[in-house]
Design a protein around this motif. Sequence first.
Motif, PDB file in Angstrom:
ATOM      1  N   GLY A  78     -39.809 -29.136 -82.650  1.00 23.63           N
ATOM      2  CA  GLY A  78     -39.877 -27.732 -82.265  1.00 23.63           C
ATOM      3  C   GLY A  78     -39.920 -26.871 -83.505  1.00 23.63           C
ATOM      4  O   GLY A  78     -39.793 -27.363 -84.630  1.00 23.63           O
ATOM      5  N   ILE A  80     -38.771 -23.308 -85.770  1.00 31.06           N
ATOM      6  CA  ILE A  80     -37.543 -22.947 -86.487  1.00 31.06           C
ATOM      7  C   ILE A  80     -36.421 -22.535 -85.531  1.00 31.06           C
ATOM      8  O   ILE A  80     -35.266 -22.931 -85.715  1.00 31.06           O
ATOM      9  CB  ILE A  80     -37.876 -21.848 -87.529  1.00 31.06           C
ATOM     10  N   ASN A  83     -35.068 -25.620 -83.451  1.00 34.21           N
ATOM     11  CA  ASN A  83     -34.238 -26.455 -84.327  1.00 34.21           C
ATOM     12  C   ASN A  83     -32.873 -25.821 -84.571  1.00 34.21           C
ATOM     13  O   ASN A  83     -31.845 -26.490 -84.584  1.00 34.21           O
ATOM     14  CB  ASN A  83     -34.932 -26.648 -85.678  1.00 34.21           C
ATOM     15  N   SER A 118     -41.180 -35.642 -91.190  1.00 32.16           N
ATOM     16  CA  SER A 118     -41.592 -34.253 -91.402  1.00 32.16           C
ATOM     17  C   SER A 118     -41.193 -33.818 -92.814  1.00 32.16           C
ATOM     18  O   SER A 118     -40.231 -34.335 -93.387  1.00 32.16           O
ATOM     19  CB  SER A 118     -40.868 -33.379 -90.389  1.00 32.16           C
ATOM     20  N   CYS A 120     -39.599 -31.378 -93.669  1.00 34.92           N
ATOM     21  CA  CYS A 120     -38.283 -30.721 -93.755  1.00 34.92           C
ATOM     22  C   CYS A 120     -37.181 -31.681 -94.207  1.00 34.92           C
ATOM     23  O   CYS A 120     -36.031 -31.283 -94.355  1.00 34.92           O
ATOM     24  CB  CYS A 120     -37.909 -30.056 -92.438  1.00 34.92           C
ATOM     25  N   ASN A 144     -32.896 -26.492 -90.020  1.00 34.85           N
ATOM     26  CA  ASN A 144     -33.380 -27.754 -89.439  1.00 34.85           C
ATOM     27  C   ASN A 144     -32.726 -28.993 -90.047  1.00 34.85           C
ATOM     28  O   ASN A 144     -33.312 -30.074 -90.038  1.00 34.85           O
ATOM     29  CB  ASN A 144     -34.913 -27.849 -89.499  1.00 34.85           C
ATOM     30  N   TYR A 147     -32.349 -32.128 -87.521  1.00 33.56           N
ATOM     31  CA  TYR A 147     -33.600 -32.874 -87.358  1.00 33.56           C
ATOM     32  C   TYR A 147     -33.925 -33.658 -88.629  1.00 33.56           C
ATOM     33  O   TYR A 147     -34.311 -34.829 -88.587  1.00 33.56           O
ATOM     34  CB  TYR A 147     -34.717 -31.873 -87.044  1.00 33.56           C
ATOM     35  N   SER A 189     -41.992 -23.002 -79.982  1.00 33.25           N
ATOM     36  CA  SER A 189     -43.102 -23.627 -80.712  1.00 33.25           C
ATOM     37  C   SER A 189     -42.996 -23.406 -82.221  1.00 33.25           C
ATOM     38  O   SER A 189     -42.166 -22.628 -82.699  1.00 33.25           O
ATOM     39  CB  SER A 189     -44.430 -23.059 -80.219  1.00 33.25           C
ATOM     40  N   HIS A 190     -43.887 -24.078 -82.935  1.00 31.59           N
ATOM     41  CA  HIS A 190     -44.070 -23.814 -84.358  1.00 31.59           C
ATOM     42  C   HIS A 190     -44.897 -22.534 -84.531  1.00 31.59           C
ATOM     43  O   HIS A 190     -45.448 -21.997 -83.569  1.00 31.59           O
ATOM     44  CB  HIS A 190     -44.785 -24.989 -85.031  1.00 31.59           C
ATOM     45  N   ALA A 194     -47.552 -20.289 -81.886  1.00 30.59           N
ATOM     46  CA  ALA A 194     -46.905 -19.035 -81.478  1.00 30.59           C
ATOM     47  C   ALA A 194     -47.804 -17.845 -81.809  1.00 30.59           C
ATOM     48  O   ALA A 194     -47.981 -16.926 -81.000  1.00 30.59           O
ATOM     49  CB  ALA A 194     -45.552 -18.886 -82.173  1.00 30.59           C
ATOM     50  N   LEU A 195     -48.401 -17.869 -82.991  1.00 34.95           N
ATOM     51  CA  LEU A 195     -49.249 -16.739 -83.400  1.00 34.95           C
ATOM     52  C   LEU A 195     -50.534 -16.686 -82.576  1.00 34.95           C
ATOM     53  O   LEU A 195     -50.986 -15.609 -82.180  1.00 34.95           O
ATOM     54  CB  LEU A 195     -49.593 -16.833 -84.891  1.00 34.95           C
ATOM     55  N   ARG A 198     -49.581 -15.286 -79.255  1.00 30.72           N
ATOM     56  CA  ARG A 198     -49.165 -13.881 -79.316  1.00 30.72           C
ATOM     57  C   ARG A 198     -50.350 -12.955 -79.578  1.00 30.72           C
ATOM     58  O   ARG A 198     -50.541 -11.942 -78.911  1.00 30.72           O
ATOM     59  CB  ARG A 198     -48.103 -13.717 -80.417  1.00 30.72           C
ATOM     60  N   ARG A 220     -46.289 -21.806 -96.189  1.00 32.52           N
ATOM     61  CA  ARG A 220     -46.381 -23.068 -95.462  1.00 32.52           C
ATOM     62  C   ARG A 220     -47.744 -23.704 -95.696  1.00 32.52           C
ATOM     63  O   ARG A 220     -48.749 -23.015 -95.900  1.00 32.52           O
ATOM     64  CB  ARG A 220     -46.195 -22.864 -93.945  1.00 32.52           C
ATOM     65  N   ILE A 255     -46.976 -16.863 -94.562  1.00 29.70           N
ATOM     66  CA  ILE A 255     -47.074 -16.675 -93.104  1.00 29.70           C
ATOM     67  C   ILE A 255     -47.858 -15.388 -92.819  1.00 29.70           C
ATOM     68  O   ILE A 255     -48.619 -15.309 -91.861  1.00 29.70           O
ATOM     69  CB  ILE A 255     -45.653 -16.638 -92.477  1.00 29.70           C
ATOM     70  N   PRO A 279     -35.058 -15.863 -88.517  1.00 31.86           N
ATOM     71  CA  PRO A 279     -34.960 -16.595 -89.802  1.00 31.86           C
ATOM     72  C   PRO A 279     -36.319 -16.888 -90.436  1.00 31.86           C
ATOM     73  O   PRO A 279     -37.306 -17.107 -89.736  1.00 31.86           O
ATOM     74  CB  PRO A 279     -34.276 -17.900 -89.412  1.00 31.86           C
ATOM     75  N   ASP A 280     -36.316 -16.900 -91.762  1.00 31.55           N
ATOM     76  CA  ASP A 280     -37.503 -17.278 -92.539  1.00 31.55           C
ATOM     77  C   ASP A 280     -37.570 -18.791 -92.731  1.00 31.55           C
ATOM     78  O   ASP A 280     -38.631 -19.366 -92.903  1.00 31.55           O
ATOM     79  CB  ASP A 280     -37.433 -16.651 -93.937  1.00 31.55           C
TER      80      ASP A 280
END
Length: 323
Positions: A78, A80, A83, A118, A120, A144, A147, A189-190, A194-195, A198, A220, A255, A279-280
């Motif tokens: 998932g 941010i 998580n 991943s 992360c 995260n 995870y 979502s990531h 999401a973008l 939206r 990213r 982003i 959160p960033d």
Amino acid sequence: MQEVTFDPARLDRDSRIYVAGHRGLVGSALWRHFESEGFTDLVGRTRQELDLLDRSAVFRFMADVQPDVVVVAAAKVGGIMANNTYPVDFISENLQVQVNLLDAALDERVERVLFLGSSCIYPKFAEQPIREDSLLTGTLEPTNDAYAIAKIAGILQVQAVRRQYGLPWISAMPTNLYGPGDNFSPTTSHVLPALIQRYDNARAAGDAEVVNWGSGSPRREFLHVDDMASACLHLLENFDGPQQVNVGTGDDQTIRDISHLVAGAVGFTGETQWDLSKPDGTPRKLLDVSTLFESGWKPKISLPEGIEATVEWYRSNQATLRT
Ligand code: GFB
């Protein structure tokens, strides 16, 4: 202590490959790619057919199917917020699923296992681009960490199997992935799905502005999931070693830049605001992909091209979207 003596080679097209998680973003891309490469004995089980949290069921399945190759693409994943909100689910489910799969594969002495994680897993402030050997050299990003710890445990289990049993199992750590079959939920979502969701909704509704999460300044790196699938097959056929291999493009952007790309791709012409209460996460996580690139693999799908294709996929799959 065992020494792994294995010379990776082209896989027989009739090898039996079990793709754990074959309905997910990565698993479905793997399935398409293996099929397009001529593999004829792919095995997948839906959640209804096989509950990966049920250890005995996983052992029975593995004994029954006897795969030549297992790709562990099954995971609870998932963005941010997911998580950050459900850390128990992320650590517990992922640990259980991967331990069941890896233990059952070991029990059957499956020769080749590819474990997927991943980016992360690396420390929040790792030196950029992030080399594979920076694993476990610093503190994780707190949104995260649950995870990440599960995925780090998976890497160590693969290394332990190599040491104790001499089997040539490997791990690959992709950067942020996107593409067809993604989860488009606005909350879990990531960022890329999401973008897309939206900005496309805002365009359709004629909204004057959209509000994204965080400051827009984190960077990213994004890899199309079809490229990820081709990298996985490449690694199975060309790589062996105990260290996890980074999978990415070698490029990243903010982003904010990504949001402009998506707005352009869907045709949204309004304003973008940033919600600083969200959160960033990690400021930057660009992977050092020299191990993979030097082994002879490169991505094929550029980010603008991949975003266009994913927008098209999103628009034509409204009825069956995962949200
Ligand atoms: O993709 P994302 O959720 O994952 O967020 P991470 C990336 C960045 O996009 C963050 C910003 O800085 C977010 O604040 N962002 C802006 C948004 N708008 C949105 C939005 O509407 N939705 C989302 N989701 N983000 C995840 C990890 O980290 O990435 C996982 O939590 C995993 O463990 C995965 O590693 C690849 O890159 O921050």
